[in-house]
Write a protein that holds these residues in place. Structure first.
Motif, PDB file in Angstrom:
ATOM      1  N   PHE A  61      -4.936   3.350   0.117  1.00 53.79           N
ATOM      2  CA  PHE A  61      -6.027   2.464  -0.283  1.00 53.79           C
ATOM      3  C   PHE A  61      -5.494   1.082  -0.634  1.00 53.79           C
ATOM      4  O   PHE A  61      -6.097   0.060  -0.262  1.00 53.79           O
ATOM      5  N   GLN A  62      -4.403   1.014  -1.353  1.00 52.00           N
ATOM      6  CA  GLN A  62      -3.842  -0.283  -1.720  1.00 52.00           C
ATOM      7  C   GLN A  62      -3.386  -1.059  -0.479  1.00 52.00           C
ATOM      8  O   GLN A  62      -3.505  -2.284  -0.417  1.00 52.00           O
ATOM      9  N   GLU A  63      -2.874  -0.333   0.522  1.00 48.56           N
ATOM     10  CA  GLU A  63      -2.489  -1.000   1.765  1.00 48.56           C
ATOM     11  C   GLU A  63      -3.703  -1.611   2.450  1.00 48.56           C
ATOM     12  O   GLU A  63      -3.703  -2.780   2.867  1.00 48.56           O
ATOM     13  N   GLY A  64      -4.788  -0.821   2.570  1.00 49.62           N
ATOM     14  CA  GLY A  64      -6.004  -1.358   3.170  1.00 49.62           C
ATOM     15  C   GLY A  64      -6.610  -2.472   2.347  1.00 49.62           C
ATOM     16  O   GLY A  64      -7.147  -3.444   2.886  1.00 49.62           O
ATOM     17  N   LEU A  65      -6.524  -2.358   1.025  1.00 47.30           N
ATOM     18  CA  LEU A  65      -7.075  -3.386   0.148  1.00 47.30           C
ATOM     19  C   LEU A  65      -6.361  -4.716   0.347  1.00 47.30           C
ATOM     20  O   LEU A  65      -6.987  -5.788   0.307  1.00 47.30           O
ATOM     21  N   GLY A  66      -5.068  -4.658   0.587  1.00 46.78           N
ATOM     22  CA  GLY A  66      -4.338  -5.897   0.851  1.00 46.78           C
ATOM     23  C   GLY A  66      -4.836  -6.586   2.111  1.00 46.78           C
ATOM     24  O   GLY A  66      -5.027  -7.815   2.138  1.00 46.78           O
TER      25      GLY A  66
END
Length: 350
Positions: A61-66
């Motif tokens: 999720f953090q990767e996509g959020l970036g």
């Protein structure tokens, strides 16, 4: 091991999973039955609270959020096409589409951080509508709000068509969609002005009737855009029909009907040239029965100068233009023609 959330487990499956969870964590177990001991397959019991899966999910999720933050910084929204080309080897459109599908089960903190980036990242209407709204909003910010009082005049074709659909379906739109349209300038008051605009929507049949009357009265449809006929903006209407016809890959039904009235209603050369052709034809051979001169028609001297100009620019004329000019010299009484068959020769020479 896979795990199904309790909310999605049918009762009988849930009971079976709970039973399997109490079995020893061995690949096989011994079971004593009436016939003695035998080996049976068993499901190993999960140990812990899925901390590893949660960590992986959080990392993804953090990767996509970036990537989402970078997209918002560049475009200002998260209405990403589902089939868009991946950027930086990451398919943001598919990632967001999967989150929208699973939005009911997302952790509240995920929903909150996405809403902070774009309040309408997961609208209850199609994402294509939201994407079109963002495009319309960019136009409104650059050129000013839209106005229904001028019948959406001066807007790009794509924007005019989209706004007309919104006006037609306005009562069926969600309250939030109506509020978003108001940000473009399309408030309920502007929609009322649009509906009250005189001659807002002329039917195709009405325009065709006026075109038929004009062609019968003046013999052609090579009218300029400011031309009006019996209170109808015929020039503007024909100009719009010409644009749609040229954008089409084949003759439209309306185009074929107009061609029956005037073969050269939509010529590949300027309309001014076509009007001079009709004037020269009528000056040379006389007006057909029932046909009268149109307002601003070129006189004999202007027509003569135009004909000399065609001779001077003969090599630059379109083949069909050459054929039309050649027929101007045809003697209607004998059906003969003075057109020369020599390549590059002008029918007006000599």
């Amino acid at each position: 091991m896979w795990r199904v959330q309790a909310a999605h487990q049918p009762a009988e499956v849930g009971a079976g999973l709970r039973l399997l969870a109490t079995t020893p964590p061995l690949a096989f177990r011994r079971h004593a039955g009436p016939t003695g001991w035998r080996a049976e397959l068993c499901v190993p019991r999960r140990v812990g609270q899925s901390a590893g899966l949660k960590a992986v999910s959080e990392e993804r999720f953090q990767e996509g959020l970036g990537h989402a933050r970078r997209y918002v910084a560049q475009h200002g929204h998260l209405a990403v096409p589902h089939a868009g080309a991946p950027q930086d080897a990451f398919d943001l459109g598919r990632w967001l589409a999967n989150l929208r599908v699973a939005s009911a089960g997302l952790p509240p903190k995920y929903v909150r951080v996405l809403a902070e980036l774009d309040l309408w990242w997961n609208p209850p209407w199609p994402i294509s509508w939201q994407r079109a709204w963002h495009r319309a909003r960019a136009h409104a910010l650059a050129h000013g709000p839209v106005s229904g009082g001028d019948n959406l005049a001066g807007l790009p074709r794509w924007l005019e068509r989209w706004l007309r659909r919104q006006i037609a379906d306005y009562s069926q739109l969600a309250a939030e969609q109506q509020q978003l349209l108001a940000q473009l300038g399309l408030t309920p008051a502007e929609i009322d002005r649009f509906h009250g605009w005189p001659a807002r929507r002329r039917s195709v049949m009405h325009g065709l009737e006026v075109a038929h009357d004009y062609a019968a009265r003046h013999g052609h449809l090579a009218v300029s855009q400011p031309t009006s006929h019996d209170g109808f903006a015929l020039g503007k209407w024909l100009n719009q029909v010409r644009h749609r016809q040229r954008a089409a890959t084949q003759p439209t039904r309306l185009g074929r009907q107009l061609t029956a009235l005037d073969t050269w209603w939509n010529p590949p050369w300027p309309l001014d040239w076509q009007r001079y052709y009709w004037a020269a034809r009528h000056h040379l051979h006389g007006l057909p029965e029932g046909v009268v001169w149109w307002p601003g028609a070129p006189g004999e001297e202007e027509t003569r100068q135009w004909l000399h100009g065609q001779q001077a620019s003969w090599q630059h004329l379109h083949n069909e233009q050459k054929a039309l000019v050649g027929r101007l010299a045809t003697d209607q009484s004998t059906g003969g023609s003075t057109r020369s068959d020599r390549p590059g020769s002008s029918p007006l020479s000599g």
